[in-house]
Design an enzyme around this catalytic site. Structure first.
Site, PDB file in Angstrom:
ATOM      1  N   HIS A  36       0.819  -1.219   0.000  1.00  0.00           N
ATOM      2  CA  HIS A  36       0.000   0.000   0.000  1.00  0.00           C
ATOM      3  C   HIS A  36       0.848   1.261   0.000  1.00  0.00           C
ATOM      4  O   HIS A  36       0.298   2.360  -0.089  1.00  0.00           O
ATOM      5  CB  HIS A  36      -0.933   0.011   1.215  1.00  0.00           C
ATOM      6  N   ARG A  59       7.195  -5.486   3.412  1.00  0.00           N
ATOM      7  CA  ARG A  59       5.861  -6.045   3.182  1.00  0.00           C
ATOM      8  C   ARG A  59       5.632  -6.069   1.670  1.00  0.00           C
ATOM      9  O   ARG A  59       5.671  -5.052   1.002  1.00  0.00           O
ATOM     10  CB  ARG A  59       4.783  -5.205   3.872  1.00  0.00           C
ATOM     11  N   GLU A 135      -5.252 -11.501   8.159  1.00  0.00           N
ATOM     12  CA  GLU A 135      -6.031 -10.265   8.046  1.00  0.00           C
ATOM     13  C   GLU A 135      -7.362 -10.494   7.342  1.00  0.00           C
ATOM     14  O   GLU A 135      -7.856  -9.627   6.627  1.00  0.00           O
ATOM     15  CB  GLU A 135      -5.216  -9.159   7.372  1.00  0.00           C
ATOM     16  N   ASP A 161      -7.765  -4.711   7.699  1.00  0.00           N
ATOM     17  CA  ASP A 161      -8.435  -5.686   6.828  1.00  0.00           C
ATOM     18  C   ASP A 161      -9.185  -6.731   7.651  1.00  0.00           C
ATOM     19  O   ASP A 161     -10.295  -7.131   7.279  1.00  0.00           O
ATOM     20  CB  ASP A 161      -7.407  -6.376   5.923  1.00  0.00           C
TER      21      ASP A 161
HETATM   22  C1  3PY Z   1      -4.061  -3.953   7.745  1.00  0.00           C
HETATM   23  O1  3PY Z   1      -4.312  -3.461   8.853  1.00  0.00           O
HETATM   24  O2  3PY Z   1      -4.887  -4.578   7.065  1.00  0.00           O
HETATM   25  C2  3PY Z   1      -2.742  -3.797   7.180  1.00  0.00           C
HETATM   26  O3  3PY Z   1      -2.428  -4.443   6.216  1.00  0.00           O
HETATM   27  C3  3PY Z   1      -1.817  -2.823   7.799  1.00  0.00           C
HETATM   28  O4  3PY Z   1      -0.934  -2.286   6.897  1.00  0.00           O
HETATM   29 MG    MG Z   2      -4.004  -5.267   5.146  1.00  0.00          MG
END
Ligand code: 3PY
Ligand code: MG
Length: 235
Positions: A36, A59, A135, A161
């Site tokens: 992101h 990441r 997530e 997420d």
């Molecule tokens: C989330 O909180 O989904 C993330 O990927 C944080 O970067």
């Molecule tokens: Mg995320």
């Protein structure tokens, strides 16, 4: 022992200068976000060629064989794979990240181009720290199976997420009685697997730590920039 010694800083901005400046301030680790954030492959390569590698986590955009191979070839010692929802996906990531006989990574010691010693396949396998992100509701459901995959070193929770997938929000998830976040931490620790999380603010970092999380991203470069700018305007 915890993977990192203190709270980490999350970098959306692809700036070697911000990384160099903040790395002298005492953060325990730095997360470079290709999913992101703005980090391009070229920037990752140049930063890993010059920055001390030990406390940098990258990441990735995805858990594809190509994305994993790219970051490891560039010299990353710790990669964070987003959205790992099934044991199969965890197995594919673990396989892509290690050389035979522990996986099927393709030989690519590109960091040697920058004067780094060429690691043997065994050394590269041993050095690697592979974190998978939990997530989603599906990832939560499959947590035990995912943790059972050989070669997963730690879990990193993406609470935004995860909360969306569960139909709630991050603060409610953190405050919930019998929070899934606490379940994730306990399940990981029961298996002697470290667990981290993206917190994004010091107060959320404290909340994660109270739930037993070992390593947390306590702030983001963008968040600090905005907060600092707002404070300067106010004063
Ligand atoms: C989330 O909180 O989904 C993330 O990927 C944080 O970067
Ligand atoms: Mg995320």
């Amino acid at each position: 022992m915890a993977l990192y010694s203190a709270r980490g800083l999350w970098h959306f901005l692809d700036s070697p200068e911000i990384l160099a400046t903040t790395s002298k301030l005492g953060f325990g680790w730095h997360g470079l976000d290709m999913q992101h954030g703005l980090w391009s492959e070229a920037r990752i390569i140049s930063v890993l060629a010059t920055a001390p590698g030990g406390n940098i986590a990258v990441r990735l955009r995805s858990g594809s064989y190509a994305d994993i191979g790219f970051a490891l070839d560039a010299g990353a010692a710790h990669i964070i794979v987003p959205m790992v929802n099934t044991a199969e996906e965890a197995r594919e990531a673990a396989d892509a990240a290690r050389y035979a006989p522990h996986g099927a990574r393709s030989w690519g010691p590109m960091s040697a181009l920058f004067g780094e010693p060429v690691l043997t396949p065994q050394e590269a396998n041993d050095r690697l720290h592979l974190s998978v992100m939990i997530e989603s509701a599906e990832g939560l459901e499959n947590l035990q199976a995912i943790l059972g995959v050989a070669g997963i070193n730690s879990v990193f929770v993406g609470p935004v997420d995860l909360a969306m997938s569960l139909g709630t929000d991050v603060d409610s998830l953190l405050a919930a009685k019998d929070s899934p976040l606490a379940f994730i931490a306990k399940t990981c620790h029961d298996r002697r697997i470290e667990v981290g999380a993206f917190a994004g603010s010091p107060s959320r970092a404290s909340a994660f730590e109270a739930l037993g999380y070992d390593w947390v991203a306590t702030a983001t470069d963008m968040g600090l920039l905005k907060a600092g700018a707002a404070q300067a305007l106010e004063s």
